[in-house]
Design a protein around this motif. Structure first.
Motif, PDB file in Angstrom:
ATOM      1  N   ARG A 745       2.571 -14.313  15.626  1.00 55.12           N
ATOM      2  CA  ARG A 745       1.528 -13.688  16.431  1.00 55.12           C
ATOM      3  C   ARG A 745       0.270 -13.683  15.570  1.00 55.12           C
ATOM      4  NH1 ARG A 745       4.901 -14.760  19.249  1.00 55.12           N
ATOM      5  NH2 ARG A 745       5.982 -13.572  20.879  1.00 55.12           N
ATOM      6  N   ALA A 746      -0.815 -14.281  16.075  1.00 53.77           N
ATOM      7  CA  ALA A 746      -1.958 -14.554  15.207  1.00 53.77           C
ATOM      8  C   ALA A 746      -3.258 -14.002  15.758  1.00 53.77           C
ATOM      9  CB  ALA A 746      -2.106 -16.061  14.985  1.00 53.77           C
ATOM     10  N   VAL A 747      -4.098 -13.554  14.824  1.00 49.60           N
ATOM     11  CA  VAL A 747      -5.518 -13.333  15.086  1.00 49.60           C
ATOM     12  C   VAL A 747      -6.248 -14.503  14.460  1.00 49.60           C
ATOM     13  CG1 VAL A 747      -7.533 -11.882  14.663  1.00 49.60           C
ATOM     14  CG2 VAL A 747      -5.304 -10.826  15.111  1.00 49.60           C
ATOM     15  N   ILE A 748      -7.011 -15.232  15.247  1.00 51.22           N
ATOM     16  CA  ILE A 748      -7.720 -16.399  14.731  1.00 51.22           C
ATOM     17  C   ILE A 748      -9.199 -16.271  15.067  1.00 51.22           C
ATOM     18  CG2 ILE A 748      -5.659 -17.803  15.093  1.00 51.22           C
ATOM     19  CD1 ILE A 748      -7.104 -19.217  17.373  1.00 51.22           C
ATOM     20  N   PRO A 766      -1.343 -18.982  24.608  1.00 46.33           N
ATOM     21  CA  PRO A 766      -1.625 -17.555  24.780  1.00 46.33           C
ATOM     22  C   PRO A 766      -0.502 -16.644  24.296  1.00 46.33           C
ATOM     23  CG  PRO A 766      -1.030 -18.532  26.880  1.00 46.33           C
ATOM     24  CD  PRO A 766      -1.134 -19.660  25.911  1.00 46.33           C
ATOM     25  N   ASP A 767       0.700 -17.175  24.117  1.00 43.88           N
ATOM     26  CA  ASP A 767       1.802 -16.332  23.665  1.00 43.88           C
ATOM     27  C   ASP A 767       1.689 -15.995  22.184  1.00 43.88           C
ATOM     28  OD1 ASP A 767       2.971 -16.299  26.184  1.00 43.88           O
ATOM     29  OD2 ASP A 767       4.093 -18.143  25.801  1.00 43.88           O
ATOM     30  N   ARG A 768       1.235 -16.949  21.386  1.00 42.21           N
ATOM     31  CA  ARG A 768       1.193 -16.725  19.933  1.00 42.21           C
ATOM     32  C   ARG A 768      -0.173 -16.240  19.441  1.00 42.21           C
ATOM     33  NH1 ARG A 768       3.767 -21.559  16.586  1.00 42.21           N
ATOM     34  NH2 ARG A 768       2.285 -22.819  17.777  1.00 42.21           N
ATOM     35  N   ILE A 769      -1.238 -16.556  20.165  1.00 38.08           N
ATOM     36  CA  ILE A 769      -2.578 -16.136  19.737  1.00 38.08           C
ATOM     37  C   ILE A 769      -2.942 -14.885  20.525  1.00 38.08           C
ATOM     38  CG2 ILE A 769      -5.000 -16.770  19.571  1.00 38.08           C
ATOM     39  CD1 ILE A 769      -4.081 -19.691  19.327  1.00 38.08           C
ATOM     40  N   VAL A 770      -2.980 -13.764  19.835  1.00 36.40           N
ATOM     41  CA  VAL A 770      -3.149 -12.475  20.500  1.00 36.40           C
ATOM     42  C   VAL A 770      -4.491 -11.827  20.202  1.00 36.40           C
ATOM     43  CG1 VAL A 770      -0.686 -12.016  20.637  1.00 36.40           C
ATOM     44  CG2 VAL A 770      -1.947 -11.328  18.586  1.00 36.40           C
ATOM     45  N   GLY A 771      -5.256 -12.384  19.265  1.00 37.28           N
ATOM     46  CA  GLY A 771      -6.565 -11.824  18.950  1.00 37.28           C
ATOM     47  C   GLY A 771      -7.542 -12.915  18.558  1.00 37.28           C
ATOM     48  N   LEU A 772      -8.827 -12.708  18.914  1.00 37.37           N
ATOM     49  CA  LEU A 772      -9.873 -13.683  18.607  1.00 37.37           C
ATOM     50  C   LEU A 772     -11.060 -12.974  17.987  1.00 37.37           C
ATOM     51  CD1 LEU A 772      -9.942 -15.879  21.846  1.00 37.37           C
ATOM     52  CD2 LEU A 772      -9.504 -16.736  19.549  1.00 37.37           C
ATOM     53  N   VAL A 773     -11.691 -13.633  17.009  1.00 32.21           N
ATOM     54  CA  VAL A 773     -12.988 -13.193  16.496  1.00 32.21           C
ATOM     55  C   VAL A 773     -13.953 -14.347  16.709  1.00 32.21           C
ATOM     56  CG1 VAL A 773     -14.305 -12.357  14.527  1.00 32.21           C
ATOM     57  CG2 VAL A 773     -11.912 -11.691  14.808  1.00 32.21           C
ATOM     58  N   TYR A 774     -14.941 -14.105  17.540  1.00 31.07           N
ATOM     59  CA  TYR A 774     -15.891 -15.144  17.959  1.00 31.07           C
ATOM     60  C   TYR A 774     -17.222 -14.831  17.281  1.00 31.07           C
ATOM     61  CZ  TYR A 774     -17.550 -18.653  21.361  1.00 31.07           C
ATOM     62  OH  TYR A 774     -18.038 -19.775  21.965  1.00 31.07           O
ATOM     63  N   TRP A 856     -10.701  -5.536  13.507  1.00 34.11           N
ATOM     64  CA  TRP A 856     -10.112  -6.203  14.663  1.00 34.11           C
ATOM     65  C   TRP A 856      -8.656  -6.566  14.428  1.00 34.11           C
ATOM     66  CZ3 TRP A 856     -11.830  -5.398  19.089  1.00 34.11           C
ATOM     67  CH2 TRP A 856     -11.421  -6.143  20.182  1.00 34.11           C
ATOM     68  N   VAL A 857      -8.325  -6.981  13.203  1.00 30.76           N
ATOM     69  CA  VAL A 857      -6.931  -7.244  12.877  1.00 30.76           C
ATOM     70  C   VAL A 857      -6.115  -5.968  13.045  1.00 30.76           C
ATOM     71  CG1 VAL A 857      -5.361  -7.833  10.986  1.00 30.76           C
ATOM     72  CG2 VAL A 857      -7.416  -9.197  11.371  1.00 30.76           C
ATOM     73  N   SER A 858      -6.655  -4.852  12.567  1.00 25.83           N
ATOM     74  CA  SER A 858      -5.970  -3.578  12.714  1.00 25.83           C
ATOM     75  C   SER A 858      -5.868  -3.161  14.179  1.00 25.83           C
ATOM     76  CB  SER A 858      -6.709  -2.501  11.912  1.00 25.83           C
ATOM     77  OG  SER A 858      -6.086  -1.256  12.048  1.00 25.83           O
ATOM     78  N   HIS A 859      -6.904  -3.454  14.959  1.00 32.82           N
ATOM     79  CA  HIS A 859      -6.881  -3.111  16.384  1.00 32.82           C
ATOM     80  C   HIS A 859      -5.808  -3.908  17.121  1.00 32.82           C
ATOM     81  CE1 HIS A 859      -8.161  -2.291  20.457  1.00 32.82           C
ATOM     82  NE2 HIS A 859      -8.392  -3.575  20.662  1.00 32.82           N
ATOM     83  N   VAL A 860      -5.745  -5.209  16.859  1.00 34.97           N
ATOM     84  CA  VAL A 860      -4.817  -6.064  17.587  1.00 34.97           C
ATOM     85  C   VAL A 860      -3.376  -5.779  17.172  1.00 34.97           C
ATOM     86  CG1 VAL A 860      -4.113  -8.464  17.977  1.00 34.97           C
ATOM     87  CG2 VAL A 860      -6.534  -7.858  17.953  1.00 34.97           C
ATOM     88  N   PHE A 861      -3.152  -5.652  15.860  1.00 33.97           N
ATOM     89  CA  PHE A 861      -1.775  -5.523  15.364  1.00 33.97           C
ATOM     90  C   PHE A 861      -1.288  -4.076  15.321  1.00 33.97           C
ATOM     91  CE2 PHE A 861      -2.219  -9.713  12.839  1.00 33.97           C
ATOM     92  CZ  PHE A 861      -1.805 -10.432  13.942  1.00 33.97           C
ATOM     93  N   GLU A 862      -2.215  -3.102  15.224  1.00 34.66           N
ATOM     94  CA  GLU A 862      -1.800  -1.717  15.029  1.00 34.66           C
ATOM     95  C   GLU A 862      -2.387  -0.775  16.082  1.00 34.66           C
ATOM     96  OE1 GLU A 862      -3.143  -0.941  11.082  1.00 34.66           O
ATOM     97  OE2 GLU A 862      -2.005  -2.618  10.232  1.00 34.66           O
ATOM     98  N   ASN A 863      -3.064  -1.348  17.080  1.00 30.83           N
ATOM     99  CA  ASN A 863      -3.668  -0.548  18.154  1.00 30.83           C
ATOM    100  C   ASN A 863      -4.710   0.441  17.643  1.00 30.83           C
ATOM    101  OD1 ASN A 863      -2.130  -1.713  20.295  1.00 30.83           O
ATOM    102  ND2 ASN A 863      -0.374  -0.496  19.622  1.00 30.83           N
ATOM    103  N   ARG A 864      -5.398   0.063  16.570  1.00 35.02           N
ATOM    104  CA  ARG A 864      -6.501   0.899  16.107  1.00 35.02           C
ATOM    105  C   ARG A 864      -7.512   1.049  17.234  1.00 35.02           C
ATOM    106  NH1 ARG A 864     -11.749   0.953  14.653  1.00 35.02           N
ATOM    107  NH2 ARG A 864     -12.406   1.782  12.624  1.00 35.02           N
ATOM    108  N   PRO A 865      -7.899   2.301  17.599  1.00 35.56           N
ATOM    109  CA  PRO A 865      -8.864   2.463  18.703  1.00 35.56           C
ATOM    110  C   PRO A 865     -10.216   1.858  18.355  1.00 35.56           C
ATOM    111  CG  PRO A 865      -7.759   4.541  18.183  1.00 35.56           C
ATOM    112  CD  PRO A 865      -7.446   3.596  17.067  1.00 35.56           C
ATOM    113  N   VAL A 866     -10.924   1.463  19.385  1.00 38.25           N
ATOM    114  CA  VAL A 866     -12.286   0.948  19.240  1.00 38.25           C
ATOM    115  C   VAL A 866     -13.240   1.915  19.924  1.00 38.25           C
ATOM    116  CG1 VAL A 866     -13.879  -0.927  19.780  1.00 38.25           C
ATOM    117  CG2 VAL A 866     -11.525  -1.444  19.124  1.00 38.25           C
ATOM    118  N   THR A 867     -14.255   2.330  19.221  1.00 31.32           N
ATOM    119  CA  THR A 867     -15.235   3.265  19.760  1.00 31.32           C
ATOM    120  C   THR A 867     -15.975   2.645  20.942  1.00 31.32           C
ATOM    121  OG1 THR A 867     -15.517   4.379  17.654  1.00 31.32           O
ATOM    122  CG2 THR A 867     -17.351   4.528  19.205  1.00 31.32           C
ATOM    123  N   GLY A 963     -15.183   0.174  10.486  1.00 35.48           N
ATOM    124  CA  GLY A 963     -15.684  -0.926  11.299  1.00 35.48           C
ATOM    125  C   GLY A 963     -16.918  -0.516  12.064  1.00 35.48           C
ATOM    126  N   TYR A 964     -17.579  -1.509  12.623  1.00 35.51           N
ATOM    127  CA  TYR A 964     -18.796  -1.293  13.392  1.00 35.51           C
ATOM    128  C   TYR A 964     -18.569  -1.728  14.839  1.00 35.51           C
ATOM    129  CZ  TYR A 964     -21.485  -0.840   9.038  1.00 35.51           C
ATOM    130  OH  TYR A 964     -21.980  -0.432   7.820  1.00 35.51           O
TER     131      TYR A 964
END
Length: 994
Positions: A745-748, A766-774, A856-867, A963-964
């Motif tokens: 499971r990847a953030v790319i 879409p099954d293996r890529i679960v997060g994106l940083v654009y 974002w890695v923490s948000h995707v993998f650990e459900n860190r909330p985003v303000t 994070g910001y």
């Protein structure tokens, strides 16, 4: 100068001698003149009632001139309570006792403004002043015996009146030869699929001298790709062929409202369905000569786009309602070449509410006063409707009745004044994006039709008079403007337009109070029933069926999978076809060592240098020398909460992959801190990579672009080929971690083209890529590219991307308008989490980029909330305003709701001024801290004048990860940045501190 003027005049009116028929110019007016100056007018010597009155359907002869002579000038001031009177009043001119008119056209179209609308015109033969009310014609019209001019009020609704003056010269003797002036209105609706529009058909000897073309567009996007064809003297193949509709009108790349001597565009609404357009071209220096006959056609071609924003064709047939006036001179009096349509066929069925007449039905909040003032030159009724208001939040509701179910185009005839405010629009209590399709300026984009995210749609009308061209009338009476609100489907029954005051234009001012003006004034609410919805759907389907499978100008593209595959195949299915030609990974380990972390000296990391091959082109394999960081203790990565979770950062090249501090300006160096501080294996992967014999030189992305253009195969598109390294890197990470490939499971993510290709990879897998940083604003979708590359752009892949997306954008990439991210939001039709970095171009790196990757890695993998940031607003404050217990200077208070379960470290308002037309990468954003209020909102104060734009930024921390996040930039003044270039590498950078 003498020769130039003389030739100009000869071409203008035919090769005639200096005689009684010679026209006026600065040169010719010095020559002796003969004849007697005459005038026919509506004036009388008894009182000021100088206009001619016309009841419904009444026709009157306004001039009967006995020749020989020449009409030199016609001045008309028609007016009526029928708001489409420019289409209802018809001008006809008969020469020398003929029973058929040589001029037969609605007055508005004759004077270069179609669709029953009004506009100013400043051309050589036609001049329209007073915002479309004063009509002047300077076409020279000679006749031998007699000229008869009639006006007819063909309205089926209202009476009409008209002031007129016809200035002419009566000659003492016959003038031979002469060319008779002709002008004829024509329309074709409904059109025939595939058939061009006929502008003119004539027989005899003459010269064609002008065209006025109007369109009521039957679908969204650009209507004008049709070429013009002139068939002279019976030709089967036209000898004069054009290159496009706007090209015929001497424009380029679209049209813009303007008026000049020989060409102009007097009306141009945003490219929505029902957009109205009028353009003119006078062939005065370049008449089209014919000896026997002339046929003039324009193709009805343009962009065909469906209601979901998909472009079916860039040059398909469109069902637009076209109408035109053709102008020509001829030796003989011509018979009409087309029938003149009835008034009800020239206009849409329309519901018209004159607000001064229905004021008693208008509901309102208790804090406003509705007034009908006694006189105004700019309004239809002369009495004018006004809402006197001093309160933000005040509202009015205008009810209207619908009897026939269907789609309606709603317009409000605003009455612009300097004491008016800004009012938000609701339809039946709903936001515009819920009720239908907004066409308010700023709320429509050609690439998306009605697919904008709600926060991108403009829902407010500014009633402040920004024009102030003719000071006396503007200052005292205001200015009327027909402003389209949008398209809405209505059922029979009562409906309601609601307007709510939300503020004032920064220039708005009430003399009585010295405060901003929050008033509203308007004249007419109009609802035109749209006739073409069903036809548009039928033509779109025909375009789908007839769309070619390969570009006509690309004979090499014998197999274009896009037209077949992209409509039916998912990105993963295209991927299955592509991967059959892949070489083995050939994964090799170059170095495997344990190092001390740069981010935390107490942490040990395993640093692995590997190389793998992702694909092959032209017999060469693509190699990717990578660096992988992972915790040295395998128990960390094998723990159930971390097993299989990896991060892949797309890097521009091999350079900068060393383990230097993260502060080095290379995206790749973000990998070490993520592995050390978050604990997830992270790969730094060069995209696109290198060939074995290229000595480390990066594969050219330009090469990929050229390959795709040649083959038109989606699997050869830049973003598809650049997505492959990400996809195969997932398999590499599985092998390094000694787990199954489907456990990954990847953030790319990456920057610019690496960002878009990461997005493509997420659509494929879409099954293996679960997060994106654009990161960055480049490489986003352009709706004008209706080619195979849509198969791999966000517009196509969005339906298959399941990953959570973080967008890292820099405010200076396109000023504060942020064209790139807005374009992405249009395509996605949903909300991405967004962070803007003031004062940074998209190629710059900062601490914020690093922190947001971690967040974002923490948000995707650990459900860190985003303000969440919302409910943004601002208010101007006067001197003496109390802020923090102190009296402050005049300025602005910015306000936003910040909702978060995280610990908020700080909130800032960033603002920018656009005073000196800066280069777009040199805009400087300034910060001020915001203070939390008792109601949970944050407020920030900025002294001095009102900024041009602003955004809110919040820094927080949760789960040990700071994070910001920021809001979208908020445009205040609408001031455009016109200078679209950079001063080079010099830009003003802001350096944040931890």
């Amino acid at each position: 100068m003498k020769i130039t003027n003389y030739v100009f005049v000869l071409v203008f009116f035919g090769m005639i001698a200096v005689s009684e028929g010679f026209p006026q110019s600065l040169e010719s007016i010095t020559l002796p003149q003969s004849g007697r100056s005459m005038r026919a007018s509506s004036g009388n010597p008894f009182d000021n009632a100088d206009s001619e009155k016309f009841s419904i359907g009444e026709s009157k002869t306004i001039a009967l001139l006995k020749g020989p002579g020449k009409i030199a000038h016609i001045w008309l001031i028609p007016y009526s309570m029928d708001i489409r009177y420019p289409r209802a009043m018809v001008l006809r001119i008969y020469w020398d006792g003929a029973s058929v008119p040589s001029v037969e056209t609605p007055v508005g179209d004759f004077f270069a403004v179609g669709n029953g609308m009004q506009a100013t015109v400043n051309s050589l033969p036609v001049k329209v002043s007073s915002y479309g009310r004063g009509l002047n014609c300077y076409w020279q019209m000679p006749f031998k015996k007699e000229a008869k001019i009639t006006l007819t009020n063909e309205s089926n609704k209202e009476n009409a009146s008209c002031y007129y003056q016809i200035d002419w010269v009566k000659y003492d003797r016959k003038v031979e030869p002469i060319m008779y002036f002709h002008a004829r209105y024509h329309q074709e609706y409904p059109p025939e699929y595939g058939k061009p529009y006929t502008v003119f058909m004539g027989k005899g000897k003459g010269h064609y001298v002008g065209t006025v073309l109007s369109s009521q567009n039957g679908m969204g996007h650009w209507f004008g790709e049709g070429d013009d064809f002139f068939y002279i003297d019976g030709e089967n193949t036209p000898s004069i062929v054009g290159t496009g509709t706007e090209d015929y009108f001497n424009e380029a790349w679209n049209m813009r409202v303007h008026s000049s001597l020989f060409t102009g565009c007097t009306v141009f609404e945003p490219r929505a369905p029902d957009a109205r357009v009028t353009a003119y071209r006078w062939h005065i220096p370049d008449p089209i000569l014919f000896n026997q006959s002339l046929k003039f056609e324009i193709e009805r071609r343009g962009f065909v786009m469906d209601s979901q924003g998909e472009i079916i064709s860039q040059s398909g047939y469109r069902p637009d309602f076209w109408s035109s006036v053709s102008y020509w001179y001829q030796e003989t009096i011509a018979e009409p070449w087309c029938e003149f349509p009835a008034y009800q066929d020239r206009v849409n069925p329309e519901i018209v509410l004159h607000l001064p007449k229905v004021v008693d039905t208008i509901r309102h909040s208790k804090d406003v006063e509705l007034k009908v003032n006694p006189y105004n030159r700019a309004t239809y009724t002369k009495p004018w409707f006004q809402v006197k208001n001093e309160t933000i939040g005040a509202w009015i509701e205008i009810p209207f009745q619908i009897t026939d179910k269907g789609k309606y185009s709603m317009s409000l005839f605003q009455h612009l004044r300097e004491d008016n405010g800004i009012w938000k629009v609701y339809i039946d209590g709903k936001e515009l994006y819920e009720a239908g399709e907004s066409h308010i300026a700023g709320g429509y984009r050609v690439s998306t039709v009605n697919q904008l995210a709600p926060e991108e749609i403009n829902t407010a009308l500014d009633f402040f008079n920004i024009y102030r061209k003719d000071e006396h009338e503007d200052y005292i009476y205001g200015q009327r403007r027909e402003r389209k609100i949008g398209l809405f489907s209505f059922e029979p029954g009562e409906h309601c337009l609601k307007l709510v005051c939300i503020g004032a234009n920064p220039l708005s001012f009430r003399l009585e109070t010295g405060k901003p003006g929050y008033n509203l004034s308007a004249d007419v609410l109009s609802l035109r029933k749209i006739p073409f919805e069903k036809m548009a759907e039928e033509w779109i389907e025909k375009s789908r069926q007839t769309a070619p499978e390969k570009p006509a100008d690309n004979p090499k593209a014998n197999d274009n999978p896009f037209s077949r595959n992209s409509k039916t195949a998912t990105p993963s299915e295209l991927w299955q076809r592509c991967r059959k030609i892949f070489p083995p990974l050939d994964l090799s380990v170059i170095k495997d060592e344990v190092i001390q972390s740069d981010s935390d000296p107490n942490i040990k990391l395993r640093r692995i240098e590997v190389k793998f091959y992702s694909q092959e082109l032209n017999g060469k394999k693509w190699g990717h020398p990578c660096v992988i960081f992972l915790p040295a203790d395998p128990k960390v990565t094998q723990a159930p909460d971390r097993r299989g979770k990896v991060v892949i950062v797309g890097q521009r090249s091999w350079d900068g992959l060393a383990t230097g501090p993260w502060r080095e300006p290379f995206l790749g160096n973000y990998g070490e801190p993520i592995a050390a501080l978050n604990g997830y294996p992270t790969m730094i992967c060069p995209v696109p990579g290198e060939y074995d014999d290229s000595n480390g030189k990066e594969i050219s992305i330009g090469f990929l672009r050229d390959l795709f253009r040649e083959t038109q195969d989606p699997i050869n598109h830049n973003y598809f080929r650049l997505a492959i390294p990400y996809l195969r890197a997932l398999d590499v990470m599985a092998e390094v971690l000694d787990i199954e490939q489907d456990e990954i499971r990847a953030v790319i993510g990456g920057h610019s083209k690496r960002a878009t290709s990461a997005f493509t990879a997420a659509a494929i897998d879409p099954d293996r890529i679960v997060g994106l940083v654009y990161m960055g604003n480049e490489s986003t979708w352009d709706s004008t590219q209706n080619t195979a590359w849509q198969a791999v752009c966000p517009a196509y892949t969005k339906n298959w991307v399941q990953a959570k997306v973080l967008y890292l954008g820099a405010t200076n990439e396109d000023g504060y308008r942020m064209y790139g991210i807005n374009r992405i939001q249009e395509i996605m039709g949903g909300k991405w989490t967004i962070e803007y970095i003031p004062n940074y171009r998209h190629a710059s790196m900062s601490e914020k980029h690093f922190l947001d990757w971690r967040m974002w890695v923490s948000h995707v993998f650990e459900n860190r909330p985003v303000t969440q940031i919302g409910d943004l607003s601002y208010r101007e404050v006067e001197k003496g305003f109390i802020w923090g217990g102190r009296s402050m200077e005049a300025g602005t208070v910015f306000r936003a709701r910040v909702q978060s379960s995280n610990k908020i470290i700080q909130a800032k308002v960033w603002y920018v001024y656009n005073d000196d037309e800066p280069y777009w990468r040199d805009l400087v954003w300034y910060p001020e801290f915001m203070v939390k209020q008792n109601d949970g909102f944050y407020e920030g104060y900025v002294k001095g004048k009102l900024p041009d734009a602003w955004l809110v930024e919040v820094k927080d921390t949760a789960g040990g990860c700071p994070g910001y996040v920021s809001s979208l930039p908020q445009d205040i003044t609408g001031k455009r940045i016109e200078t679209k270039k950079s001063r080079g590498s010099r830009s003003r950078h802001w350096s944040p501190k931890t």
